[in-house]
Scaffold this motif. Structure first.
Motif, short mmCIF file in Angstrom:
data_model
loop_
_atom_site.label_atom_id
_atom_site.label_comp_id
_atom_site.label_asym_id
_atom_site.label_seq_id
_atom_site.Cartn_x
_atom_site.Cartn_y
_atom_site.Cartn_z
N CYS A 22 0.97 -1.27 -0.06
CA CYS A 22 -0.12 -0.01 0.09
C CYS A 22 0.80 1.27 -0.11
N VAL A 24 0.35 4.28 0.71
CA VAL A 24 0.08 5.41 1.71
C VAL A 24 1.28 5.18 2.55
N CYS A 27 2.49 2.82 5.36
CA CYS A 27 1.49 1.67 5.44
C CYS A 27 2.31 0.36 5.06
N CYS A 56 -4.38 -0.89 0.31
CA CYS A 56 -4.86 -2.02 1.48
C CYS A 56 -6.49 -1.64 1.87
N HIS A 59 -7.07 1.65 3.51
CA HIS A 59 -6.94 2.97 2.94
C HIS A 59 -7.86 2.93 1.85
ZN LIG Z 1 -2.56 1.23 3.55
#
Ligand SMILES: [Zn+2]
Length: 286
Positions: A22, A24, A27, A56, A59
């Motif tokens: 992911c 972000v 993360c 993910c 998110h």
């Molecule tokens: Zn994530």
């Protein structure tokens, strides 16, 4: 609607784009879903790769609530210098069965070793919960992805693909050059389904034993099943554990045609193949 509306290749490119984790910040979870932001899925119902990003599940929900602007998401797609994906298998199982290449294993300690490297290994923690270990190496014999006591360690620059279903049920590690892969699936199967699969797969000589071993592991009408499949190409042989059999091919080693078909060694049977000099090639057992 097609079962895979996005398409296998597009999903793989979207995973690869974010380095298999992911994107972000901080993360890096490797269990990924595919978010449509340009246009949002409910406005376009199309799968425009430029307007999609792998995220993910947590998110993904936040992105659906427009936590990030279109420009933010595009920037996440473009970013480089990503950290390694970090993930953990969330399974908490204390009893179950392992199926690999049509072989049924009932021990919670199991090792599959190729030339000394532990391709797949199950152990138990102090509470009796099963811990999964697995290794993926490339054709230079470098370890490029690993599961160590349920923790996933991935060299995202070196792997060809890491595909972890968001449900956590299936994990695929793939090395470049169409060489090696390992796939682990976890499923809670209704006992009837599990028994009928075993009946269809196994030789008559062992099927009754296997069925009674399966029945001993029933929990509320369900059985925990871990399926392990793999293909490994070494310089001198190939090893393949597929859906219904384990196959070795030693033709590269100069043997005319030497293939070993699994199952012959039976339930929980250990298998130990050595080189002429006695050095271990393949080991499968406790
Ligand atoms: Zn994530």
């Amino acid at each position: 609607m097609a079962r895979d509306p996005i398409g296998r290749k597009k999903r793989r490119r979207l995973r690869r784009e974010v380095g298999f984790g992911c994107p972000v910040e901080d993360c890096r979870v490797p269990f990924l879903e595919y978010h449509h932001f340009d246009p949002p899925y409910n406005e376009g119902e199309m799968h425009n790769e430029d307007g999609m990003i792998a995220l993910c599940p947590i998110h993904h929900r936040q992105a659906d609530q427009r936590a990030w602007s279109i420009e933010d998401l595009r920037e996440m797609k473009r970013a480089n210098n990503r950290g390694e994906p970090k993930g953990k298998l969330g399974w908490s199982i204390d009893k179950g069965i392992v199926i690999s290449g049509g072989n049924y294993f009932f021990s919670t300690s199991l090792t599959m070793r190729i030339k000394g490297k532990e391709l797949f290994k199950l152990e138990q923690d102090h509470k009796g919960k099963i811990l999964v270990n697995a290794l993926l190496w490339n054709n230079k014999k470098e370890i490029i992805a690993e599961i160590k006591n349920n923790d996933m360690l991935i060299n995202h620059m070196r792997v060809e693909d890491i595909d972890c279903m968001a449900s956590g049920k299936e994990i695929l590690f793939k090395a470049p050059d169409d060489s090696n892969h390992v796939r682990i699936r976890f499923e809670r199967q209704p006992i009837e389904e599990c028994l009928s699969k075993a009946k269809n797969t196994l030789d008559e000589s062992i099927v009754e034993n296997v069925l009674s071993d399966i029945k001993e592991r029933v929990d509320s009408g369900m059985v925990n099943v871990i399926e392990f499949s793999t293909a490994i190409k070494e310089d001198d042989f190939t090893f393949h554990a597929g859906d219904s059999k384990i196959t070795f091919d030693f033709r590269k080693a100069g043997l005319d045609k030497a293939e070993y078909y699994g199952r012959a060694h039976g339930v929980n049977g250990a298998l130990n193949i050595a080189q002429k000099d006695g050095k271990e090639l393949i080991y499968l057992g406790k």
